[in-house]
Design a protein around this motif. Structure first.
Motif, PDB file in Angstrom:
ATOM      1  N   SER B  63       0.828  -1.210   0.000  1.00  0.00           N
ATOM      2  CA  SER B  63       0.000   0.000   0.000  1.00  0.00           C
ATOM      3  C   SER B  63       0.860   1.256   0.000  1.00  0.00           C
ATOM      4  O   SER B  63       0.546   2.236  -0.667  1.00  0.00           O
ATOM      5  CB  SER B  63      -0.922   0.031   1.223  1.00  0.00           C
ATOM      6  OG  SER B  63      -1.827  -1.032   1.174  1.00  0.00           O
ATOM      7  N   GLN B 111      -7.362   0.661  -0.258  1.00  0.00           N
ATOM      8  CA  GLN B 111      -7.616  -0.600   0.427  1.00  0.00           C
ATOM      9  C   GLN B 111      -8.793  -0.469   1.384  1.00  0.00           C
ATOM     10  O   GLN B 111      -9.607  -1.360   1.497  1.00  0.00           O
ATOM     11  CB  GLN B 111      -6.346  -1.015   1.193  1.00  0.00           C
ATOM     12  CG  GLN B 111      -6.446  -2.357   1.867  1.00  0.00           C
ATOM     13  CD  GLN B 111      -5.085  -2.834   2.364  1.00  0.00           C
ATOM     14  OE1 GLN B 111      -4.093  -2.099   2.324  1.00  0.00           O
ATOM     15  NE2 GLN B 111      -5.026  -4.059   2.825  1.00  0.00           N
ATOM     16  N   ASP B 193      -5.658  -1.053  -4.960  1.00  0.00           N
ATOM     17  CA  ASP B 193      -5.124  -1.657  -3.743  1.00  0.00           C
ATOM     18  C   ASP B 193      -6.178  -2.588  -3.144  1.00  0.00           C
ATOM     19  O   ASP B 193      -7.144  -2.129  -2.551  1.00  0.00           O
ATOM     20  CB  ASP B 193      -4.730  -0.556  -2.753  1.00  0.00           C
ATOM     21  CG  ASP B 193      -3.878  -1.087  -1.598  1.00  0.00           C
ATOM     22  OD1 ASP B 193      -3.660  -2.314  -1.542  1.00  0.00           O
ATOM     23  OD2 ASP B 193      -3.422  -0.276  -0.765  1.00  0.00           O
TER      24      ASP B 193
END
Ligand code: ATP
Ligand code: ATP
Ligand code: SF4
Ligand code: SF4
Ligand code: MG
Ligand code: MG
Lengths: 337, 361
Positions: B63, B111, B193
């Protein structure tokens, strides 16, 4: 199957939730299955299909709306509170999010002893706690005094398992126990669950949405869709030759590490010609999401996404019935075996 | 060409000029124990229409790599290296240039969907505003397009759902809204992500098909970050394997998966439960704890957990090199299979992986 082999028998389980405005939401609708001694029964299905609701009902964390939950021959839903309490240690559960299922303010040793305290187990507990920690691969000296925040996700899940094992349970319900973990940590925990089950002759009810993970640990697998079980079979058989169109669709959607070209086995030669449908197993499309459990489709709940659906599917609910010994399917037009 | 996992979209042959060129990028974060090398000298390129996968254990820096490329590393972070996109270096661009570039060219699916959505604005409106401000659509067209986008990412009843606030959606639905937001203005590069981790397999397949369509239709390049090796296997042409902030192996995805050379990659592959394995197959595991690089480190970062480690591994840093070259002396050229290891596992494919799996167990 003799009665003594069966540890848990769930019959016609129903779980309702009250929701604002109108009829309750039926999250589990007529689910039946058994778990034998020393066996792992896997439950798979998409998000919201009722896996956790089933698990919570089995654990009596929530009284079911209907049905029976026979544990060792006794119906938990009708057992007086005192007797239920006496049975409790035999039924344990571990959850998806290891960190939040452990009290962050207590030490690991105190967490593992929680169950012993709750069930007024005679002291001293040190030995039991240390043994439980060792059994899950944790060094009691090294981690006993730490708190969950000082542990990794995998270590927290080990602590949760130690907390369950310390009470010498007969059944451990595992609700997505590895979903929050890294693949390599996931492998450690799955191996640990297998070892533990064997060593302590435990029965496991293992819930996950990852089909490969479920296959890995299970002897038999049940596939749930919108509150019902649509297929239940020995793991190898279910994955090799699914009979329910939904199971087929789920398996087809799983990405593979080493993609293989579609094989003849999937093309199902000799499939029963069903007029008005396109019998193309292997390419079953499941567009969109499962319908809302508040307004489930009539008849077969999968019919809105099923490429084999016909009129009868909207009119009659397909019951879960055996197609071979030990292989049950709830479909009017199952895929050929 | 979008029929699920058989989708193969090779980069045009003859290596076109990359859309995005990431060169020697490092991101260092201050911590109590010393500087944390979250991303450590990472290089890769992304061509038009190409998909590059990033895998590695939790905390390996996946990330942080994407955030750094976007110019969104935490304020305390120190970043070095260069990220070239459309004539700009995203690491040194002014805030204004960056906004412009990001608006039109580079988009990210975060994410954690919660961080990308405004909790107090209806999702349809968030989408429409993006389309108006960045896509230049008028109010009405933006609203229609927003509904269309929600439909494309598989949100049922999109016209009604557009009126929902983020908290009224399930986690999986929120994730899809984020994907709709990211692709709304037709980015040339998408940094995704873990875009499908909260999704069920059937929905995951739909989303991955959608992203493949966008790549084919508009030449969008994609960096696909995931911990699910099977997802990158079918959906990317090249792969970066990260360990403790560094790329330890890279190359064509199929080659890396079939003939992994780095002991960590091999171990990672061996620990994945596979549908084709019988039930109760024992899984290989990587002994030891995940590593992060804090302060000055010496030698290979995988050495404490590596079954093949020898003295040299603890003294020298292995660099990415062509595994076929003797003594690892040839620096790995971009796009070729390269591994940072003094004693790579054999090139015999599956057998090598299993061999390592055996030892690691
Ligand atoms: N406390 C609750 N109140 C109202 N509805 C609920 C409650 N808990 C669950 N539900 C609903 O019941 C249904 C089944 O939920 P459940 O959590 O059992 O699904 P699940 O299969 O475990 O899903 P997941 O894979 O997402 O965990 C869902 O529609 C859910 O929204
Ligand atoms: N805002 C931050 N400040 C300080 N350190 C951070 C911050 N965000 C991440 N880190 C650290 O940087 C390292 C890399 O984190 P990163 O989030 O990139 O990992 P990841 O590979 O994406 O992991 P995951 O698979 O869990 O998402 C980790 O050690 C992490 O603890
Ligand atoms: S009963 Fe009908 S709709 Fe349901 S799965 Fe079988 S064929 Fe499909
Ligand atoms: S360099 Fe040495 S320690 Fe590092 S991965 Fe290779 S063999 Fe293992
Ligand atoms: Mg659940
Ligand atoms: Mg991450």
């Amino acid at each position: 199957m003799t009665t003594s082999e069966v540890l848990l028998r769930v019959r016609d389980l129903a779980v309702d939730y009250r929701v604002p405005g109108g009829a309750p939401l039926r999250a589990v609708d007529g689910v039946s299955f058994t778990v034998r001694r020393g066996e792992t029964l896997g439950l798979v299905g998409e998000s919201g299909c009722g896996k956790s609701s089933t698990a919570r009902a089995v654990m009596m964390l929530r009284r079911p709306t209907g049905g029976r939950i026979e544990f060792d021959g006794q119906d938990l839903a009708r057992l007086p509170a005192r007797q239920l309490r006496r049975l409790r240690p035999q039924l344990q559960m571990i959850f998806q999010d290891p960190a939040s299922s452990l009290n962050p303010r207590r030490t690991v040793a105190a967490i593992v002893a929680e169950g012993l305290a709750a069930h007024r187990h005679p002291r001293p507990w040190t030995r039991l706690v240390d043994d439980a920690l060792s059994a899950v691969g944790l060094d009691p000296e090294a981690v006993g005094h730490r708190r969950p925040t000082e542990l990794s996700g995998g270590q927290c899940q080990r602590v949760a398992l130690a907390r369950a094992l310390v009470l010498a349970p007969a059944l451990v319900v595992c609700d997505e126990p590895v979903s929050a973990l890294d693949v390599s940590v996931q492998a450690q925990i799955l191996n640990l669950l297998e070892d533990t089950r064997r060593r302590h002759r435990l029965s496991l009810l293992f819930i996950a949405h990852d089909l490969a993970v479920v296959k890995q640990v299970s002897d038999r697998v049940g596939v749930m869709y919108l509150g019902r079980i649509c297929e239940l079979a020995p793991a190898e058989q279910l994955y090799r030759q699914p009979r329910h169109p939904y199971t087929r669709a789920l398996l087809d959607a799983v990405p593979l590490l080493e993609p293989v070209p579609p094989s003849g086995a999937i093309a199902a030669p000799g499939s029963i010609a069903v007029p008005g449908t396109v019998p193309t197993p292997g390419t079953a499309s499941t567009p969109g999401e499962p319908p809302s459990p508040l307004r489930p489709p009539s008849g077969c709940r999968f019919r809105t996404r099923c490429d084999r659906a016909r009129d009868r599917c909207a009119e009659e609910t397909p019951p879960l019935h055996p197609v071979t010994e030990d292989h049950q399917v709830a479909c009017h037009y199952p895929l050929p075996g | 060409m979008t029929t699920g996992r058989m989708t193969i979209l090779g980069p045009p042959s003859g290596l076109p000029a990359p859309l995005l060129a990431v060169q020697d990028v490092s991101t260092t974060l201050p911590t109590a124990a010393g500087p944390l090398h979250a991303v450590d000298r990472v290089s890769f390129t992304l061509a038009a229409g190409e998909a590059v996968g990033v895998v590695g254990e939790s905390g390996s820096g996946k990330s942080m790599l994407a955030r750094t490329v976007m110019g969104l590393a935490p304020p305390a972070a120190r970043t070095t290296g260069s990220v070239r996109f459309a004539g700009h270096d995203l690491l040194t661009a002014s805030a204004r240039d960056l906004r412009e570039v990001l608006g039109s060219g580079v988009a990210m699916v975060f994410q954690d969907p919660a961080t990308a959505l405004n909790p107090v604005t209806r999702i349809g409106r968030q989408l429409a505003e993006t389309l108006r401000l960045r896509g230049g659509l008028d109010r009405r067209a933006a609203r229609d397009r927003a509904v269309e986008l929600l439909r494309t990412v598989g949100i049922p009843d999109p016209a009604r759902r557009a009126r929902s606030y983020p908290h009224e959606l399930s986690g999986g639905m929120r994730q899809r809204v984020c994907i709709a937001l990211a692709v709304a203005c037709g980015p040339r590069v998408l940094l995704a992500d873990e875009p499908t981790t909260a999704l069920d397999v059937t929905v995951q397949r739909q989303i991955l098909d959608l992203l493949a369509d966008l790549r084919a239709a508009s030449g969008m390049g994609m960096l696909l970050i995931t911990h699910d090796l099977a997802v990158v296997a079918g959906r990317t042409e090249r792969l970066l394997v990260m360990y403790a902030g560094q790329v330890v192996e890279t190359g064509p995805t199929t080659e890396v998966i079939r003939a992994a050379r780095h002991p960590y990659t091999a171990a990672l592959l061996a620990s994945v439960p596979r549908l084709e394995q019988p039930s109760h197959t024992r899984l290989a595991t990587v002994a030891g704890l995940p590593a992060t690089a804090v302060g000055a480190t010496r030698g290979c970062r995988f050495a404490p957990r590596c079954p093949r480690a020898r003295a040299r591994c603890r003294q020298e840093d292995p660099v990415l090199a062509d595994p076929r070259a003797r003594h690892g002396a040839v620096p790995g050229r971009d796009r070729e299979h390269a591994v940072a290891c003094f004693h790579p596992v054999g090139g015999g494919g599956g057998a090598a992986v299993r061999d390592t799996a055996e030892r690691i167990r």
